[in-house]
Design a protein around this motif. Structure first.
Motif, PDB file in Angstrom:
ATOM      1  N   GLU A 238       0.818  -1.222   0.000  1.00 49.62           N
ATOM      2  CA  GLU A 238       0.000   0.000   0.000  1.00 49.62           C
ATOM      3  C   GLU A 238       0.848   1.267   0.000  1.00 49.62           C
ATOM      4  OE1 GLU A 238      -3.136   0.072  -0.840  1.00 49.62           O
ATOM      5  OE2 GLU A 238      -2.906  -2.105  -0.963  1.00 49.62           O
ATOM      6  N   SER A 239       1.971   1.258   0.723  1.00 48.22           N
ATOM      7  CA  SER A 239       2.840   2.441   0.721  1.00 48.22           C
ATOM      8  C   SER A 239       3.526   2.605  -0.637  1.00 48.22           C
ATOM      9  CB  SER A 239       3.870   2.387   1.850  1.00 48.22           C
ATOM     10  OG  SER A 239       4.795   1.344   1.654  1.00 48.22           O
ATOM     11  N   VAL A 240       3.858   1.500  -1.273  1.00 46.88           N
ATOM     12  CA  VAL A 240       4.443   1.555  -2.615  1.00 46.88           C
ATOM     13  C   VAL A 240       3.396   2.059  -3.598  1.00 46.88           C
ATOM     14  CG1 VAL A 240       5.419   0.196  -4.514  1.00 46.88           C
ATOM     15  CG2 VAL A 240       6.138  -0.245  -2.153  1.00 46.88           C
ATOM     16  N   ARG A 241       2.192   1.541  -3.492  1.00 49.55           N
ATOM     17  CA  ARG A 241       1.094   1.977  -4.371  1.00 49.55           C
ATOM     18  C   ARG A 241       0.884   3.491  -4.242  1.00 49.55           C
ATOM     19  NH1 ARG A 241      -2.129  -1.734  -6.213  1.00 49.55           N
ATOM     20  NH2 ARG A 241      -2.185  -3.020  -4.358  1.00 49.55           N
ATOM     21  N   ALA A 242       0.859   3.994  -3.022  1.00 48.62           N
ATOM     22  CA  ALA A 242       0.661   5.429  -2.798  1.00 48.62           C
ATOM     23  C   ALA A 242       1.838   6.247  -3.349  1.00 48.62           C
ATOM     24  CB  ALA A 242       0.475   5.707  -1.306  1.00 48.62           C
ATOM     25  N   HIS A 243       3.049   5.768  -3.101  1.00 52.02           N
ATOM     26  CA  HIS A 243       4.238   6.475  -3.582  1.00 52.02           C
ATOM     27  C   HIS A 243       4.240   6.554  -5.104  1.00 52.02           C
ATOM     28  CE1 HIS A 243       8.404   7.837  -3.807  1.00 52.02           C
ATOM     29  NE2 HIS A 243       8.568   6.910  -4.734  1.00 52.02           N
TER      30      HIS A 243
ATOM     31  N   ALA B 199       4.233   9.767  -7.570  1.00 48.42           N
ATOM     32  CA  ALA B 199       5.522  10.049  -8.207  1.00 48.42           C
ATOM     33  C   ALA B 199       5.648   9.485  -9.621  1.00 48.42           C
ATOM     34  CB  ALA B 199       6.656   9.497  -7.341  1.00 48.42           C
ATOM     35  N   ALA B 200       4.914   8.425  -9.922  1.00 51.64           N
ATOM     36  CA  ALA B 200       5.047   7.768 -11.227  1.00 51.64           C
ATOM     37  C   ALA B 200       3.740   7.076 -11.609  1.00 51.64           C
ATOM     38  CB  ALA B 200       6.191   6.764 -11.188  1.00 51.64           C
ATOM     39  N   PRO B 201       2.683   7.849 -11.828  1.00 51.88           N
ATOM     40  CA  PRO B 201       1.383   7.225 -12.102  1.00 51.88           C
ATOM     41  C   PRO B 201       1.343   6.373 -13.367  1.00 51.88           C
ATOM     42  CG  PRO B 201       1.302   9.601 -12.471  1.00 51.88           C
ATOM     43  CD  PRO B 201       2.623   9.301 -11.845  1.00 51.88           C
ATOM     44  N   GLU B 202       2.331   6.541 -14.246  1.00 48.95           N
ATOM     45  CA  GLU B 202       2.365   5.735 -15.475  1.00 48.95           C
ATOM     46  C   GLU B 202       2.853   4.312 -15.225  1.00 48.95           C
ATOM     47  OE1 GLU B 202       6.573   7.033 -15.000  1.00 48.95           O
ATOM     48  OE2 GLU B 202       4.632   7.901 -14.538  1.00 48.95           O
ATOM     49  N   LEU B 203       3.459   4.065 -14.066  1.00 47.54           N
ATOM     50  CA  LEU B 203       3.957   2.724 -13.749  1.00 47.54           C
ATOM     51  C   LEU B 203       2.859   1.872 -13.123  1.00 47.54           C
ATOM     52  CD1 LEU B 203       7.496   3.478 -12.271  1.00 47.54           C
ATOM     53  CD2 LEU B 203       6.917   2.677 -14.572  1.00 47.54           C
ATOM     54  N   SER B 204       2.792   0.638 -13.539  1.00 49.00           N
ATOM     55  CA  SER B 204       1.815  -0.299 -12.980  1.00 49.00           C
ATOM     56  C   SER B 204       2.528  -1.286 -12.070  1.00 49.00           C
ATOM     57  CB  SER B 204       1.132  -1.094 -14.095  1.00 49.00           C
ATOM     58  OG  SER B 204       0.428  -0.241 -14.947  1.00 49.00           O
ATOM     59  N   ILE B 205       1.898  -1.592 -10.959  1.00 46.14           N
ATOM     60  CA  ILE B 205       2.416  -2.640 -10.080  1.00 46.14           C
ATOM     61  C   ILE B 205       1.923  -3.973 -10.631  1.00 46.14           C
ATOM     62  CG2 ILE B 205       2.327  -3.633  -7.762  1.00 46.14           C
ATOM     63  CD1 ILE B 205       2.152  -0.763  -6.691  1.00 46.14           C
ATOM     64  N   LEU B 206       2.855  -4.886 -10.812  1.00 42.51           N
ATOM     65  CA  LEU B 206       2.542  -6.221 -11.317  1.00 42.51           C
ATOM     66  C   LEU B 206       2.289  -7.127 -10.120  1.00 42.51           C
ATOM     67  CD1 LEU B 206       5.513  -6.375 -13.847  1.00 42.51           C
ATOM     68  CD2 LEU B 206       3.153  -5.698 -14.338  1.00 42.51           C
ATOM     69  N   GLU B 207       1.045  -7.524  -9.922  1.00 44.73           N
ATOM     70  CA  GLU B 207       0.702  -8.405  -8.809  1.00 44.73           C
ATOM     71  C   GLU B 207       0.432  -9.804  -9.366  1.00 44.73           C
ATOM     72  OE1 GLU B 207      -1.766  -6.668  -5.590  1.00 44.73           O
ATOM     73  OE2 GLU B 207      -2.016  -5.018  -7.035  1.00 44.73           O
ATOM     74  N   LEU B 208       1.134 -10.780  -8.808  1.00 44.49           N
ATOM     75  CA  LEU B 208       1.045 -12.155  -9.289  1.00 44.49           C
ATOM     76  C   LEU B 208       0.483 -13.071  -8.209  1.00 44.49           C
ATOM     77  CD1 LEU B 208       4.578 -12.388 -10.941  1.00 44.49           C
ATOM     78  CD2 LEU B 208       2.421 -11.803 -12.041  1.00 44.49           C
ATOM     79  N   ASP B 209      -0.040 -14.192  -8.628  1.00 41.75           N
ATOM     80  CA  ASP B 209      -0.477 -15.203  -7.670  1.00 41.75           C
ATOM     81  C   ASP B 209       0.724 -15.943  -7.096  1.00 41.75           C
ATOM     82  OD1 ASP B 209      -3.188 -14.640  -8.007  1.00 41.75           O
ATOM     83  OD2 ASP B 209      -3.370 -16.038  -9.686  1.00 41.75           O
ATOM     84  N   GLU B 210       1.773 -16.115  -7.930  1.00 42.71           N
ATOM     85  CA  GLU B 210       2.967 -16.826  -7.486  1.00 42.71           C
ATOM     86  C   GLU B 210       3.802 -15.944  -6.566  1.00 42.71           C
ATOM     87  OE1 GLU B 210       3.271 -17.469 -12.019  1.00 42.71           O
ATOM     88  OE2 GLU B 210       2.028 -16.233 -10.739  1.00 42.71           O
ATOM     89  N   GLU B 211       4.481 -16.589  -5.635  1.00 48.37           N
ATOM     90  CA  GLU B 211       5.397 -15.883  -4.742  1.00 48.37           C
ATOM     91  C   GLU B 211       6.652 -15.497  -5.515  1.00 48.37           C
ATOM     92  OE1 GLU B 211       8.096 -16.905  -0.889  1.00 48.37           O
ATOM     93  OE2 GLU B 211       6.045 -17.700  -0.904  1.00 48.37           O
ATOM     94  N   THR B 212       7.148 -14.288  -5.251  1.00 48.33           N
ATOM     95  CA  THR B 212       8.345 -13.785  -5.934  1.00 48.33           C
ATOM     96  C   THR B 212       9.382 -13.318  -4.919  1.00 48.33           C
ATOM     97  OG1 THR B 212       7.349 -11.590  -6.139  1.00 48.33           O
ATOM     98  CG2 THR B 212       7.043 -13.096  -7.991  1.00 48.33           C
ATOM     99  N   ALA B 213       9.442 -13.985  -3.778  1.00 43.31           N
ATOM    100  CA  ALA B 213      10.273 -13.547  -2.660  1.00 43.31           C
ATOM    101  C   ALA B 213      11.774 -13.742  -2.868  1.00 43.31           C
ATOM    102  CB  ALA B 213       9.842 -14.238  -1.369  1.00 43.31           C
ATOM    103  N   THR B 214      12.169 -14.566  -3.837  1.00 40.35           N
ATOM    104  CA  THR B 214      13.589 -14.743  -4.122  1.00 40.35           C
ATOM    105  C   THR B 214      13.836 -14.365  -5.575  1.00 40.35           C
ATOM    106  OG1 THR B 214      13.430 -17.028  -4.888  1.00 40.35           O
ATOM    107  CG2 THR B 214      13.734 -16.690  -2.499  1.00 40.35           C
TER     108      THR B 214
ATOM    109  N   GLY C 100       9.911  -8.686  -0.318  1.00 43.30           N
ATOM    110  CA  GLY C 100       9.172  -7.610  -0.987  1.00 43.30           C
ATOM    111  C   GLY C 100       9.846  -6.264  -0.787  1.00 43.30           C
ATOM    112  N   VAL C 101      11.048  -6.290  -0.210  1.00 47.91           N
ATOM    113  CA  VAL C 101      11.771  -5.039   0.087  1.00 47.91           C
ATOM    114  C   VAL C 101      12.118  -4.342  -1.222  1.00 47.91           C
ATOM    115  CG1 VAL C 101      13.826  -4.021   1.142  1.00 47.91           C
ATOM    116  CG2 VAL C 101      12.672  -5.942   2.253  1.00 47.91           C
ATOM    117  N   CYS C 102      11.855  -3.057  -1.257  1.00 47.54           N
ATOM    118  CA  CYS C 102      12.137  -2.249  -2.437  1.00 47.54           C
ATOM    119  C   CYS C 102      12.465  -0.825  -1.991  1.00 47.54           C
ATOM    120  CB  CYS C 102      10.936  -2.262  -3.381  1.00 47.54           C
ATOM    121  SG  CYS C 102       9.466  -1.465  -2.704  1.00 47.54           S
ATOM    122  N   PRO C 103      12.949   0.005  -2.890  1.00 44.71           N
ATOM    123  CA  PRO C 103      13.324   1.368  -2.517  1.00 44.71           C
ATOM    124  C   PRO C 103      12.197   2.391  -2.641  1.00 44.71           C
ATOM    125  CG  PRO C 103      14.107   0.911  -4.718  1.00 44.71           C
ATOM    126  CD  PRO C 103      13.448  -0.347  -4.221  1.00 44.71           C
ATOM    127  N   PHE C 104      10.947   1.941  -2.721  1.00 42.40           N
ATOM    128  CA  PHE C 104       9.787   2.840  -2.843  1.00 42.40           C
ATOM    129  C   PHE C 104       8.926   2.789  -1.588  1.00 42.40           C
ATOM    130  CE2 PHE C 104      10.229   0.528  -6.979  1.00 42.40           C
ATOM    131  CZ  PHE C 104      10.831   1.546  -7.702  1.00 42.40           C
TER     132      PHE C 104
END
Length: 155
Positions: free
Chosen positions: A4-9, A13-28, A97-101
């Motif tokens: 949610e904080s990434v979505r808000a950021h 700051a970059a409304p043209e970017l879409s967050i890609l949400e997947l059913d599969e885990e992407t933790a590694t 899920g750590v990211c710089p946003f």
């Protein structure tokens, strides 16, 4: 926080970017590369370290390794990788899920030059099922990240 904080950021700051949400885990890196159908190097992993100047985030290509000599020279001493609990407290994002946003605290962001090896990269987006696709230049602009050379060459 997290997604949610990434979505808000990104919405501000970059409304043209879409967050890609997947059913599969992407933790590694391996799981994320498989889920997104890309080579592991395109996954932009975010690592958290404690340095003499405090905590920092380093974003590097997924298949890169931190070079101890280079990181010591860059940060003046031997940085120590932070534990998961501390990382989540500082960033607001779960490990994997750590990211710089959308960060919970003001942590300096450093981008390893290896990210420039690709036209597009995929950092996580605050959740183990989410990422965003962008260029390394856009990542630098969005995060105020400083370019560094702290990884071993990728062969």
């Amino acid at each position: 926080m997290g997604l949610e904080s990434v979505r808000a950021h990104l919405a501000s700051a970059a409304p043209e970017l879409s967050i890609l949400e997947l059913d599969e885990e992407t933790a590694t890196v391996a799981l994320a590369a498989k889920a997104h159908g890309v080579e592991p190097g395109r996954i932009a992993k975010t690592l958290a370290f404690s340095t003499g100047q405090g905590a920092v985030l380093i974003v590097a290509r997924g298949d890169a390794r931190i070079d101890n000599r280079k990181i010591k020279a860059t940060f003046g001493g031997r940085p120590k990788m932070l534990d998961g609990e501390t990382v989540e407290k500082l960033t607001g994002h779960p490990v994997g899920g750590v990211c710089p946003f959308g960060l919970a605290s003001d942590i300096p962001v450093y981008l390893d030059q290896t990210l420039n090896d690709f036209d597009e990269i995929l950092p996580a987006a605050g959740d183990i099922h989410a990422a965003v696709r962008l260029t390394s230049a856009r990542l630098a602009a969005l995060t105020g990240g400083r370019w560094v050379d702290v990884c071993q060459p990728v062969l």
